[in-house]
Write a protein that holds these residues in place. Structure first.
Motif, short mmCIF file in Angstrom:
data_model
loop_
_atom_site.label_atom_id
_atom_site.label_comp_id
_atom_site.label_asym_id
_atom_site.label_seq_id
_atom_site.Cartn_x
_atom_site.Cartn_y
_atom_site.Cartn_z
N ALA A 33 0.82 -1.21 0.00
CA ALA A 33 0.00 0.00 0.00
C ALA A 33 0.86 1.26 0.00
CB ALA A 33 -0.93 0.01 1.22
N PHE A 34 2.07 1.13 0.51
CA PHE A 34 3.00 2.26 0.54
C PHE A 34 4.18 2.03 -0.41
CE2 PHE A 34 0.61 2.58 4.47
CZ PHE A 34 0.30 3.93 4.48
N GLY A 35 3.96 1.20 -1.44
CA GLY A 35 4.89 1.11 -2.55
C GLY A 35 6.02 0.12 -2.42
N TRP A 36 6.01 -0.73 -1.39
CA TRP A 36 7.12 -1.66 -1.20
C TRP A 36 6.66 -3.08 -1.44
CZ3 TRP A 36 8.81 -5.72 1.99
CH2 TRP A 36 10.19 -5.98 1.93
N GLN A 44 11.17 1.04 -3.41
CA GLN A 44 11.19 2.39 -2.88
C GLN A 44 9.80 2.77 -2.38
OE1 GLN A 44 14.01 4.21 -2.68
NE2 GLN A 44 12.90 5.75 -1.51
N PRO A 45 9.62 2.97 -1.08
CA PRO A 45 8.29 3.36 -0.57
C PRO A 45 7.81 4.66 -1.21
CG PRO A 45 9.73 2.71 1.23
CD PRO A 45 10.60 2.79 0.00
N ASN A 46 6.52 4.70 -1.51
CA ASN A 46 5.91 5.90 -2.10
C ASN A 46 4.41 5.87 -1.85
OD1 ASN A 46 4.48 4.53 -4.48
ND2 ASN A 46 6.61 3.84 -4.76
N LEU A 47 3.75 6.93 -2.27
CA LEU A 47 2.30 7.08 -2.07
C LEU A 47 1.53 7.00 -3.39
CD1 LEU A 47 2.30 9.97 0.57
CD2 LEU A 47 2.05 7.52 0.99
N ASP A 48 2.14 6.41 -4.41
CA ASP A 48 1.46 6.36 -5.71
C ASP A 48 0.15 5.59 -5.65
OD1 ASP A 48 3.59 7.75 -6.71
OD2 ASP A 48 4.56 6.03 -7.68
N GLN A 256 -2.63 -0.66 -5.82
CA GLN A 256 -3.87 0.07 -5.62
C GLN A 256 -4.85 -0.74 -4.77
OE1 GLN A 256 -5.12 1.96 -9.22
NE2 GLN A 256 -7.20 2.36 -8.51
N ALA A 257 -4.89 -2.05 -5.03
CA ALA A 257 -5.76 -2.92 -4.24
C ALA A 257 -5.32 -2.92 -2.77
CB ALA A 257 -5.73 -4.34 -4.80
N ALA A 258 -4.02 -2.93 -2.53
CA ALA A 258 -3.52 -2.92 -1.16
C ALA A 258 -3.90 -1.63 -0.44
CB ALA A 258 -2.00 -3.11 -1.15
N ALA A 259 -3.76 -0.50 -1.14
CA ALA A 259 -4.16 0.78 -0.53
C ALA A 259 -5.65 0.79 -0.24
CB ALA A 259 -3.78 1.93 -1.46
N GLY A 260 -6.45 0.25 -1.16
CA GLY A 260 -7.89 0.17 -0.92
C GLY A 260 -8.21 -0.73 0.25
#
Length: 565
Positions: A33-36, A44-48, A256-260
């Protein structure tokens, strides 16, 4: 030393089986969810992923839909359950009502949802029964009932399944609350049946069923299979959209699924916090209401018929819906508004038999394995508890309910990632192990009260005759609890058969069951085909429940006392 014997395993070790997969799954969701996610080359962790989720135009409506339908379904289910118990506990009618609703526990959510859809659809049995004499319709009306934008059909589908569950949990709590004596005292003071129950019994009962209510709220907000069948599609609920991202061919959508999924978890935590706040507020109001001295005699005249009507409506709705599934599976030509098909045929059944047999075999194997393992683990935990006494019962109950309180869609994507990395995905054993995480809580909850209520004097007599703890368990306790054991096994079997999301994600398309196949057919709209698969999905747990009810009577047909154990 007794705890080291077989069947007395340390309860915390067994209960850890529930917590570890959930925590591992959450870890596997938070990281991407944070790009890793190194497996996909993301170091690289990110907020994409969060930007993509927040940029989806349907997000506000999906979040609102998930929150409102979840809260509404929980409120209605709890209110109906409490109304049924408050108005009819202690009567012969209450015994009949509970017996009528209890079999609904064996019914998978998807089968109940299909039955409701076939009943309330514009061309369903209700519209046919009222047409054309009452409605004037000679063709199905252009009404959006299934998949309505407000999610009312989804709420109805959840209520018809959650009321039996909450009723079972409430019945188990009534004995611990000494409800009959409390109610008798209230009646002797002139209180009406409902008001007296609400003022004297409800506070003690609700303290016992708080975690089941939370589980219902978490499930209702994040359910996938019922939402696919009855819920809206433009936009869908957040859980359904997360599944769409998770199963997208583009693996980049996994972020995107993980962030959701993290967002879904946050929404459920928010809803639980709101519910807890409402509990505290209603508790303060309730104490003042209980002290005002109102007897509420007039309320009984309205509430008692309402409680009976609510229970009868649920049983009738499910019964007619399931009958509709059965009729459609054999229906030939069936024009609207005819109430009955013009002909019947085995054509669809014969055409699906080649696919039905292997999937039924796999579904049965997975459910038998998960239910058997869950029963063994539940017995080991309860036996250890009986030998040394419960340790930290509240923490233990929290662990038991953990897989029910954390939304499946919030941790199963992470668990799927771990299964993919380790090469365990797509195997029947991985699916069975995942089912065990959800089956064990139900088996434990069904078995716990009969196990603890067992008359320990029988064990003392056996020990006085020289039997050790293991002998007492095998020769005395387990035979006396045969009925409770087989019912718990049947509940576990039904829970496994009903699992949709764990099978879909962990099975990775290579392991399918009758449930995943039935839900996959929902978008096609072929009622005869859906009817066949839904009937099989319904028949499997019903058959096991029937065997569970018959087995004690067959085993102990010459021992009258054992037949009611």
């Amino acid at each position: 030393m007794a705890l080291r014997r077989p069947w007395a395993l340390p309860p915390w070790g067994v209960l850890g089986l529930l917590g570890l997969p959930v925590l591992a799954g959450l870890a596997g969701v938070f990281a991407p969810a944070f790009g890793w996610l190194p497996a996909l080359g993301a170091h690289q962790p990110n907020l994409d992923a969060w930007r993509a989720v927040l940029g989806w135009g349907g997000l506000p409506a999906a979040m609102r839909l998930s929150l409102v339908t979840g809260l509404l379904a929980t409120v209605i289910s709890l209110a109906l359950t409490l109304l049924i118990v408050a108005t009819w506990q202690g009567t012969r009618s209450f015994v009949w009502l509970t017996r009528a609703l209890a079999p609904l526990l064996a019914l998978p959510h998807a089968a109940a949802a299909f039955g409701l859809a076939f009943l309330i659809a514009p061309s369903g049995w209700i519209a046919r029964a009222l047409s054309p004499w009452a409605t004037g319709w000679d063709r199905p009306p252009d009404l959006l009932i299934i998949g309505d934008a407000y999610g009312l059909a989804l709420v109805a589908g959840l209520v018809v399944k959650e009321v039996p569950f909450l009723l079972l949990m409430t019945l188990a709590a009534l004995g611990q609350a000494d409800s009959l004596r409390r109610q008798m005292v209230a009646r002797s003071l002139g209180y009406g049946r409902v008001t007296g129950w609400m003022k004297t019994v409800l506070p003690a009962v609700y303290a016992q069923i708080r975690l089941p209510v939370y589980a219902v709220l978490a499930y209702s907000m994040s359910v996938v299979d019922v939402a696919l069948i009855l819920g809206p599609t433009r936009p869908p609920t957040l859980a359904v959209q997360i599944l769409d991202w998770m199963t997208h061919p583009d693996l980049a959508m996994r972020f995107q699924a993980a962030a959701g999924a993290v967002l879904q978890l946050g929404m459920v935590m928010l809803a639980l916090g709101l519910w807890r706040g409402a509990e505290l507020a209603l508790g303060r109001w309730g104490r003042a209401w209980a002290a005002n001295g109102g007897r509420g005699l007039a309320a009984d005249l309205v509430l008692r018929p309402a409680g009976a009507a609510g229970a009868a409506l649920i049983a009738l709705t499910v019964g007619l819906g399931l009958a509709g599934l059965l009729v459609w599976s054999f229906a030939g030509l069936w024009r609207f508004p005819d109430i009955w098909p013009a002909s019947f045929s085995l054509r669809v059944w014969s055409g699906q038999m080649a696919a039905l047999l292997p999937l039924t075999r796999d579904s049965t194997l997975i459910a038998l394995g998960a239910a058997a393992l869950a029963l063994i683990l539940a017995v080991s935990v309860l036996e250890a508890e009986a030998r040394r006494g419960p340790a930290h019962p509240r923490r233990a109950m929290a662990l038991i309910y953990l897989p029910l309180l954390v939304p499946q869609i919030a941790f199963l994507p992470g668990l799927t990632t771990f299964a993919l990395i380790t090469g365990l995905d797509g195997t029947i054993w991985a699916v069975m192990a995942t089912h065990l995480v959800f089956v064990l809580p139900y088996v434990y909850l069904v078995l716990a009260d009969p196990w603890r209520a067992w008359d320990a004097r029988a064990g003392l007599v056996a020990q006085a005759l020289g039997a050790g703890p293991g002998r007492v368990l095998w020769a005395v306790r387990l035979p006396m609890l045969t009925r409770a054991l087989v019912i718990a096994f049947a509940v576990g079997f039904a829970t496994s058969v009903a699992q949709y999301l764990p099978t879909l994600l962990i099975g990775a398309g290579r392991v399918s069951t009758v449930t995943t196949e039935a839900v996959a057919l929902a978008s096609g709209g072929n009622r005869r085909l859906i009817g066949v698969w839904a009937v099989v999905q319904m028949a499997l747990p019903m058959a096991v429940f029937a065997l569970a009810l018959a087995l004690p009577a067959l085993l102990f047909r010459n021992l009258k006392g054992m037949r009611v154990s």
